[in-house]
Design a protein around this motif. Sequence first.
Motif, short mmCIF file in Angstrom:
data_model
loop_
_atom_site.label_atom_id
_atom_site.label_comp_id
_atom_site.label_asym_id
_atom_site.label_seq_id
_atom_site.Cartn_x
_atom_site.Cartn_y
_atom_site.Cartn_z
N GLY A 147 0.83 -1.21 0.00
CA GLY A 147 0.00 0.00 0.00
C GLY A 147 0.86 1.25 0.00
N HIS A 148 0.50 2.20 0.87
CA HIS A 148 1.21 3.49 0.93
C HIS A 148 2.37 3.48 1.92
CE1 HIS A 148 -1.75 5.32 -1.65
NE2 HIS A 148 -2.73 5.10 -0.81
N ASP A 149 2.66 2.30 2.53
CA ASP A 149 3.73 2.23 3.53
C ASP A 149 5.06 2.70 2.94
OD1 ASP A 149 1.96 1.25 5.38
OD2 ASP A 149 2.68 -0.82 5.29
N LEU A 150 5.96 3.05 3.84
CA LEU A 150 7.28 3.54 3.46
C LEU A 150 8.02 2.53 2.60
CD1 LEU A 150 9.46 5.74 3.74
CD2 LEU A 150 10.22 4.54 5.80
N LEU A 151 8.58 3.01 1.49
CA LEU A 151 9.35 2.17 0.59
C LEU A 151 10.71 2.85 0.37
CD1 LEU A 151 9.39 -0.33 -1.25
CD2 LEU A 151 8.28 1.05 -3.01
N TRP A 152 11.77 2.10 0.59
CA TRP A 152 13.15 2.58 0.41
C TRP A 152 13.58 2.24 -1.00
CZ3 TRP A 152 16.87 5.47 2.36
CH2 TRP A 152 18.21 5.20 2.08
N LEU A 153 14.02 3.27 -1.77
CA LEU A 153 14.35 3.06 -3.18
C LEU A 153 15.65 3.77 -3.56
CD1 LEU A 153 10.80 3.76 -4.63
CD2 LEU A 153 11.99 1.57 -4.71
N PRO A 154 16.39 3.20 -4.51
CA PRO A 154 17.55 3.91 -5.04
C PRO A 154 17.08 4.99 -6.01
CG PRO A 154 17.30 1.82 -6.17
CD PRO A 154 16.24 1.87 -5.10
N GLY A 155 17.66 6.17 -5.89
CA GLY A 155 17.28 7.26 -6.78
C GLY A 155 18.51 7.94 -7.35
N CYS A 156 18.25 8.83 -8.31
CA CYS A 156 19.34 9.60 -8.90
C CYS A 156 18.87 11.02 -9.17
CB CYS A 156 19.86 8.95 -10.17
SG CYS A 156 18.62 8.81 -11.48
N THR A 157 19.81 11.93 -9.11
CA THR A 157 19.59 13.32 -9.49
C THR A 157 20.65 13.67 -10.52
OG1 THR A 157 18.73 13.93 -7.31
CG2 THR A 157 19.54 15.73 -8.70
N ALA A 158 20.21 14.22 -11.64
CA ALA A 158 21.14 14.64 -12.70
C ALA A 158 21.14 16.17 -12.74
CB ALA A 158 20.70 14.08 -14.04
N VAL A 159 22.26 16.76 -12.36
CA VAL A 159 22.42 18.21 -12.45
C VAL A 159 23.15 18.45 -13.76
CG1 VAL A 159 23.35 20.29 -11.40
CG2 VAL A 159 22.48 18.44 -9.94
N VAL A 160 22.38 18.84 -14.79
CA VAL A 160 22.93 19.02 -16.13
C VAL A 160 23.36 20.48 -16.30
CG1 VAL A 160 22.50 18.80 -18.61
CG2 VAL A 160 21.40 17.21 -16.99
N LEU A 161 24.64 20.66 -16.64
CA LEU A 161 25.20 22.01 -16.79
C LEU A 161 25.66 22.21 -18.22
CD1 LEU A 161 27.42 21.89 -13.58
CD2 LEU A 161 25.18 22.97 -13.81
N ARG A 162 25.57 23.46 -18.67
CA ARG A 162 26.15 23.82 -19.97
C ARG A 162 26.76 25.20 -19.86
NH1 ARG A 162 21.42 25.14 -24.48
NH2 ARG A 162 20.64 27.03 -23.47
N GLU A 163 27.84 25.35 -20.60
CA GLU A 163 28.52 26.64 -20.65
C GLU A 163 27.99 27.44 -21.83
OE1 GLU A 163 30.60 27.74 -18.29
OE2 GLU A 163 30.26 25.82 -17.27
N VAL A 164 27.65 28.68 -21.57
CA VAL A 164 27.20 29.60 -22.61
C VAL A 164 28.03 30.86 -22.49
CG1 VAL A 164 24.86 28.66 -22.80
CG2 VAL A 164 25.33 30.42 -21.13
N GLY A 165 27.87 31.78 -23.43
CA GLY A 165 28.68 32.99 -23.46
C GLY A 165 28.73 33.76 -22.16
N PRO A 217 13.01 23.48 -3.60
CA PRO A 217 13.23 22.90 -2.27
C PRO A 217 14.72 22.92 -1.93
CG PRO A 217 11.74 21.53 -3.54
CD PRO A 217 12.29 22.56 -4.48
N ARG A 218 15.02 23.13 -0.65
CA ARG A 218 16.41 23.27 -0.20
C ARG A 218 17.29 22.12 -0.65
NH1 ARG A 218 19.21 21.58 4.35
NH2 ARG A 218 17.31 20.65 5.17
N ARG A 219 16.76 20.88 -0.60
CA ARG A 219 17.60 19.74 -0.96
C ARG A 219 18.07 19.83 -2.41
NH1 ARG A 219 12.41 17.96 -0.89
NH2 ARG A 219 11.65 16.75 -2.66
N HIS A 220 17.24 20.40 -3.28
CA HIS A 220 17.62 20.52 -4.69
C HIS A 220 18.58 21.68 -4.90
CE1 HIS A 220 15.11 17.28 -5.95
NE2 HIS A 220 14.04 17.83 -5.43
N VAL A 221 18.40 22.76 -4.17
CA VAL A 221 19.37 23.86 -4.23
C VAL A 221 20.74 23.34 -3.82
CG1 VAL A 221 20.03 26.08 -3.20
CG2 VAL A 221 17.63 25.65 -3.81
#
Length: 159
Positions: free
Chosen positions: A15-33, A138-142
């Motif tokens: 159901g809605h119980d707590l589930l522990w999962l592997p996750g990823c965050t991709a911080v994609v950067l690009r250089e511009v002028g 959200p602070r965690r993403h900053v």
Amino acid sequence: MPIPPYVAHLRTMIGHDLLWLPGCTAVVLREVGHGTEVLLLRRSDTGEWTPVTGIVDPGEEPHVAAVREVLEETCVVAEVERLVWVSAGEVIRHVNGDRGQYLDHTFRCRWVSGEPRPGDDEATETAWFELGALPPMPRRHVERVACAVADPREVRLGR
């Protein structure tokens, strides 16, 4: 938000119980002028701006999941430069009531090609933002963006 089939199957048992999962965050950067930009998306479930995040599928390498998620959610091709942070996140209650907690792998990624646009129903908007003009997040993403931009020599461990 699409739920991976294996998570949907687990939810039929717990159901809605707590589930522990592997996750990823991709911080994609690009250089511009005028400097560095970061790719963000506006989540369709919460309306929040965030870097690309996702669940690592069974047997999938976290860095491969990060690249896959970027392409699926923003139609941008990215390349992982390196892992910058591994941390256990806070418990999250999703809008459908599911509770999850994620072991997040944050990757610094480099833009390869493509202009951002929502690639699936997980995002309503996608855009490049200058580092000095980020939308509220959200602070965690900053913190994840800041860590990727700082590009520490050692992987940050924990919160």
